[in-house]
Design a protein around this motif. Structure first.
Motif, PDB file in Angstrom:
ATOM      1  N   VAL A   1      37.533  62.941  28.112  1.00 37.53           N
ATOM      2  CA  VAL A   1      38.857  62.433  27.745  1.00 37.53           C
ATOM      3  C   VAL A   1      39.691  63.578  27.193  1.00 37.53           C
ATOM      4  CG1 VAL A   1      40.099  60.991  26.070  1.00 37.53           C
ATOM      5  CG2 VAL A   1      38.152  60.054  27.333  1.00 37.53           C
ATOM      6  N   ASP A   2      40.920  63.689  27.688  1.00 34.82           N
ATOM      7  CA  ASP A   2      41.881  64.654  27.157  1.00 34.82           C
ATOM      8  C   ASP A   2      42.502  64.006  25.916  1.00 34.82           C
ATOM      9  OD1 ASP A   2      44.353  65.991  26.585  1.00 34.82           O
ATOM     10  OD2 ASP A   2      44.370  66.833  28.604  1.00 34.82           O
ATOM     11  N   ILE A   3      42.026  64.394  24.737  1.00 34.40           N
ATOM     12  CA  ILE A   3      42.396  63.677  23.511  1.00 34.40           C
ATOM     13  C   ILE A   3      43.907  63.719  23.225  1.00 34.40           C
ATOM     14  CG2 ILE A   3      42.089  63.586  20.998  1.00 34.40           C
ATOM     15  CD1 ILE A   3      39.186  64.325  21.401  1.00 34.40           C
ATOM     16  N   PRO A   4      44.577  64.867  23.299  1.00 32.76           N
ATOM     17  CA  PRO A   4      46.022  64.853  23.039  1.00 32.76           C
ATOM     18  C   PRO A   4      46.787  63.955  24.019  1.00 32.76           C
ATOM     19  CG  PRO A   4      45.169  67.086  22.903  1.00 32.76           C
ATOM     20  CD  PRO A   4      44.072  66.244  23.452  1.00 32.76           C
ATOM     21  N   MET A   5      46.435  64.007  25.303  1.00 28.75           N
ATOM     22  CA  MET A   5      47.108  63.161  26.290  1.00 28.75           C
ATOM     23  C   MET A   5      46.817  61.688  26.014  1.00 28.75           C
ATOM     24  SD  MET A   5      46.712  63.027  30.471  1.00 28.75           S
ATOM     25  CE  MET A   5      47.277  64.718  30.718  1.00 28.75           C
ATOM     26  N   ALA A   6      45.560  61.371  25.723  1.00 29.68           N
ATOM     27  CA  ALA A   6      45.179  59.980  25.436  1.00 29.68           C
ATOM     28  C   ALA A   6      45.889  59.466  24.185  1.00 29.68           C
ATOM     29  CB  ALA A   6      43.665  59.881  25.270  1.00 29.68           C
ATOM     30  N   ALA A   7      45.941  60.291  23.153  1.00 30.58           N
ATOM     31  CA  ALA A   7      46.602  59.894  21.905  1.00 30.58           C
ATOM     32  C   ALA A   7      48.082  59.606  22.146  1.00 30.58           C
ATOM     33  CB  ALA A   7      46.442  60.982  20.851  1.00 30.58           C
ATOM     34  N   ASP A   8      48.715  60.410  22.971  1.00 33.90           N
ATOM     35  CA  ASP A   8      50.137  60.236  23.260  1.00 33.90           C
ATOM     36  C   ASP A   8      50.396  58.931  24.014  1.00 33.90           C
ATOM     37  OD1 ASP A   8      52.657  61.160  22.839  1.00 33.90           O
ATOM     38  OD2 ASP A   8      52.610  62.736  24.360  1.00 33.90           O
ATOM     39  N   VAL A   9      49.599  58.680  25.046  1.00 32.24           N
ATOM     40  CA  VAL A   9      49.780  57.465  25.842  1.00 32.24           C
ATOM     41  C   VAL A   9      49.474  56.221  25.020  1.00 32.24           C
ATOM     42  CG1 VAL A   9      48.897  56.160  27.818  1.00 32.24           C
ATOM     43  CG2 VAL A   9      49.291  58.602  28.042  1.00 32.24           C
ATOM     44  N   ILE A  10      48.349  56.227  24.318  1.00 28.51           N
ATOM     45  CA  ILE A  10      47.933  55.042  23.570  1.00 28.51           C
ATOM     46  C   ILE A  10      48.870  54.756  22.400  1.00 28.51           C
ATOM     47  CG2 ILE A  10      46.103  54.099  22.093  1.00 28.51           C
ATOM     48  CD1 ILE A  10      44.076  55.455  23.964  1.00 28.51           C
TER      49      ILE A  10
ATOM     50  N   LEU B   1      41.676  46.795  23.045  1.00 27.63           N
ATOM     51  CA  LEU B   1      40.838  47.999  23.069  1.00 27.63           C
ATOM     52  C   LEU B   1      40.338  48.318  24.477  1.00 27.63           C
ATOM     53  CD1 LEU B   1      38.653  47.866  19.819  1.00 27.63           C
ATOM     54  CD2 LEU B   1      40.579  49.378  20.335  1.00 27.63           C
ATOM     55  N   SER B   2      40.090  47.283  25.284  1.00 30.48           N
ATOM     56  CA  SER B   2      39.641  47.542  26.655  1.00 30.48           C
ATOM     57  C   SER B   2      40.740  48.241  27.459  1.00 30.48           C
ATOM     58  CB  SER B   2      39.232  46.242  27.341  1.00 30.48           C
ATOM     59  OG  SER B   2      40.276  45.282  27.286  1.00 30.48           O
ATOM     60  N   ILE B   3      41.978  47.833  27.239  1.00 29.06           N
ATOM     61  CA  ILE B   3      43.114  48.481  27.908  1.00 29.06           C
ATOM     62  C   ILE B   3      43.254  49.921  27.426  1.00 29.06           C
ATOM     63  CG2 ILE B   3      45.648  48.489  28.079  1.00 29.06           C
ATOM     64  CD1 ILE B   3      45.544  45.433  28.055  1.00 29.06           C
ATOM     65  N   GLN B   4      43.128  50.111  26.114  1.00 31.11           N
ATOM     66  CA  GLN B   4      43.275  51.454  25.562  1.00 31.11           C
ATOM     67  C   GLN B   4      42.153  52.383  26.027  1.00 31.11           C
ATOM     68  OE1 GLN B   4      44.361  51.419  21.274  1.00 31.11           O
ATOM     69  NE2 GLN B   4      44.683  49.230  21.567  1.00 31.11           N
ATOM     70  N   LEU B   5      40.949  51.838  26.156  1.00 34.11           N
ATOM     71  CA  LEU B   5      39.846  52.656  26.669  1.00 34.11           C
ATOM     72  C   LEU B   5      40.144  53.111  28.090  1.00 34.11           C
ATOM     73  CD1 LEU B   5      36.983  53.847  26.390  1.00 34.11           C
ATOM     74  CD2 LEU B   5      36.109  51.704  27.332  1.00 34.11           C
ATOM     75  N   LEU B   6      40.654  52.217  28.930  1.00 38.17           N
ATOM     76  CA  LEU B   6      40.998  52.586  30.303  1.00 38.17           C
ATOM     77  C   LEU B   6      42.061  53.683  30.325  1.00 38.17           C
ATOM     78  CD1 LEU B   6      41.107  49.058  32.001  1.00 38.17           C
ATOM     79  CD2 LEU B   6      39.420  50.869  32.412  1.00 38.17           C
ATOM     80  N   LEU B   7      43.050  53.577  29.448  1.00 40.01           N
ATOM     81  CA  LEU B   7      44.105  54.598  29.374  1.00 40.01           C
ATOM     82  C   LEU B   7      43.508  55.952  28.985  1.00 40.01           C
ATOM     83  CD1 LEU B   7      46.982  52.614  27.600  1.00 40.01           C
ATOM     84  CD2 LEU B   7      46.743  53.126  30.036  1.00 40.01           C
ATOM     85  N   ALA B   8      42.588  55.930  28.020  1.00 34.21           N
ATOM     86  CA  ALA B   8      41.944  57.182  27.594  1.00 34.21           C
ATOM     87  C   ALA B   8      41.104  57.774  28.719  1.00 34.21           C
ATOM     88  CB  ALA B   8      41.078  56.928  26.360  1.00 34.21           C
ATOM     89  N   LEU B   9      40.331  56.926  29.393  1.00 29.36           N
ATOM     90  CA  LEU B   9      39.468  57.407  30.478  1.00 29.36           C
ATOM     91  C   LEU B   9      40.287  57.982  31.633  1.00 29.36           C
ATOM     92  CD1 LEU B   9      36.833  54.507  30.627  1.00 29.36           C
ATOM     93  CD2 LEU B   9      36.511  56.791  29.646  1.00 29.36           C
ATOM     94  N   ALA B  10      41.481  57.443  31.836  1.00 29.28           N
ATOM     95  CA  ALA B  10      42.328  57.890  32.949  1.00 29.28           C
ATOM     96  C   ALA B  10      42.866  59.302  32.759  1.00 29.28           C
ATOM     97  CB  ALA B  10      43.484  56.918  33.162  1.00 29.28           C
ATOM     98  N   THR B  11      42.655  59.891  31.584  1.00 28.45           N
ATOM     99  CA  THR B  11      43.057  61.293  31.390  1.00 28.45           C
ATOM    100  C   THR B  11      42.053  62.241  32.030  1.00 28.45           C
ATOM    101  OG1 THR B  11      41.893  61.527  29.258  1.00 28.45           O
ATOM    102  CG2 THR B  11      44.181  60.714  29.195  1.00 28.45           C
ATOM    103  N   ASP B  12      40.921  61.699  32.481  1.00 22.70           N
ATOM    104  CA  ASP B  12      39.882  62.500  33.138  1.00 22.70           C
ATOM    105  C   ASP B  12      40.179  62.545  34.635  1.00 22.70           C
ATOM    106  OD1 ASP B  12      37.621  63.611  34.264  1.00 22.70           O
ATOM    107  OD2 ASP B  12      36.265  61.974  33.680  1.00 22.70           O
ATOM    108  N   PRO B  13      40.486  63.699  35.198  1.00 20.38           N
ATOM    109  CA  PRO B  13      40.829  63.779  36.625  1.00 20.38           C
ATOM    110  C   PRO B  13      39.679  63.411  37.558  1.00 20.38           C
ATOM    111  CG  PRO B  13      40.662  65.975  35.669  1.00 20.38           C
ATOM    112  CD  PRO B  13      40.601  65.006  34.541  1.00 20.38           C
ATOM    113  N   ASP B  14      38.448  63.434  37.044  1.00 19.75           N
ATOM    114  CA  ASP B  14      37.279  63.126  37.879  1.00 19.75           C
ATOM    115  C   ASP B  14      36.746  61.708  37.651  1.00 19.75           C
ATOM    116  OD1 ASP B  14      37.241  65.753  38.982  1.00 19.75           O
ATOM    117  OD2 ASP B  14      36.273  66.483  37.158  1.00 19.75           O
ATOM    118  N   LEU B  15      37.525  60.865  37.013  1.00 14.34           N
ATOM    119  CA  LEU B  15      37.081  59.498  36.736  1.00 14.34           C
ATOM    120  C   LEU B  15      36.870  58.713  38.032  1.00 14.34           C
ATOM    121  CD1 LEU B  15      36.661  57.366  34.391  1.00 14.34           C
ATOM    122  CD2 LEU B  15      39.020  56.639  34.894  1.00 14.34           C
TER     123      LEU B  15
END
Length: 352
Positions: free
Chosen positions: A68-77, A213-227
């Motif tokens: 997870v790209d933490i800065p990107m995930a934090a911004d989106v969430i 939280l399930s939605i937020q987890l998906l948003l965080a996981l989506a920062t991974d280009p290889d998901l």
């Protein structure tokens, strides 16, 4: 030792990556509230922003997964949470929560998550003041811009749409029902949608859906280009409904007295006593850990962290809550001391 290291890593990630983004967005959105002409709506908007810091602490459990790209995930969430909290605050204070108004205002979440191609609607058309001076539209556009940066958005889009549709449907049922019909309507709603999870009561299924939280987890996981879809599902299977339900039970128990005095709905009211929802949290923890997740140790850390965020809350030590907090600290198992200490330190330093 592993729990100590993980709790230390969490503390450093929160301070260095998550908190600065949360503060930046809260200050930015506070500036946008100045444009709101109607004082009651401006007050609602600012009340919602005051809650964003604690919301972000809870959301942070979704940002600790591999790649997870933490800065990107934090911004989106954080952008998504700002809209959620604003809508919830508006609805809690509104005496005109009709179904047309709710359906329209919650459609903003679909726009924010880039799930519709339509032009933005006038979200406050059915509200007495007719508009909020464009504040919600600004939040939606800011969130939508960040959604477009997610490298694996297409991987999570279908799951995102399914979870959000359930969430919106629940909000419409919850906020449009008259007080004397709310319990029956929610019971009927959970009976219609929750058959897949017979181990949950109707209220617990409502709790799981009411948590995003399930939605937020998906948003965080989506920062991974290889998901991949399989990888996203393997993580989310522990979140929904199990960890999501734990989240709402914990939220209900720290807000129990406030909601009792204000008349707000609190699903914990439907447990007979503190001991019952303490036992249900332990049951849900075990269910989450038994799921065929790709990283059970990480799921265990996630649950410990979520428990720590709530049992260290000042309200968790008021009255009878203190007994349950001690029981949950013990139920969390080995390593809870380190997680709760890390969270307490962050709280003492006003990070949330």
């Amino acid at each position: 030792m592993i729990s100590f290291i993980r709790s230390l890593k969490y503390s450093n990630k929160y301070k260095n990556y998550i908190y600065p983004i949360v503060e930046k967005r809260v200050k930015e959105n506070w500036g946008y509230t100045k444009r709101i002409r109607k004082l009651s709506i401006k007050s609602n908007a600012r009340e919602a922003l005051e809650k964003n810091r604690f919301d972000s602490a809870v959301s942070s459990i979704c940002m600790l997964y591999p790649n997870v790209d933490i800065p990107m995930a934090a911004d989106v969430i954080t952008s998504f949470q700002a809209i959620l909290q604003y809508l919830n605050t508006i609805c809690m204070h509104s005496s005109t929560s009709t179904e047309p108004f709710l359906r329209l205002i919650f459609s903003s979440l679909k726009d924010a998550l880039n799930l519709r191609n339509d032009s933005y609607e006038q979200y406050f058309t059915f509200f007495p003041s007719k508009d909020d001076s464009g504040y919600l539209t600004i939040l939606v556009e800011k969130c939508r811009q960040k959604m477009r940066t997610l490298p694996s958005y297409d991987v999570i889009r279908d799951q995102l749409s399914a979870f959000l549709a359930l969430f919106i449907d629940l909000q419409i049922t919850k906020f449009s029902s008259e007080d004397n019909a709310k319990e029956v309507n929610l019971t009927n709603w959970s009976s219609a949608h929750g058959q897949k999870y017979p181990e949950l009561s109707g209220w617990e299924f409502c709790m799981a859906v009411d948590s995003t939280l399930s939605i937020q987890l998906l948003l965080a996981l989506a920062t991974d280009p290889d998901l991949t879809e399989q990888k996203a599902e393997s993580f989310n299977i522990s979140f929904f409904p199990w960890i999501c339900c734990i989240h709402k039970i914990l939220e209900g128990y720290i807000n129990y007295n406030d909601d009792l005095s204000s008349g707000n709905i609190n699903y914990d009211f439907y447990y007979e006593n503190l001991k019952e929802y303490e036992n249900r949290i332990i049951f849900l923890m075990k269910k989450a850990l038994r799921m065929k997740a790709s990283n059970p140790k990480l799921v265990r850390s996630t649950v410990k962290l979520l428990l720590s965020i709530y049992i260290t809350h000042p309200k968790a030590n008021e009255g009878m809550n203190a007994i349950t907090s001690k029981a949950l600290l013990k139920a969390g198992g080995r390593g809870m001391f380190f997680y709760s200490s890390a969270v307490n330190l962050l709280r003492a330093k006003k990070y949330f």
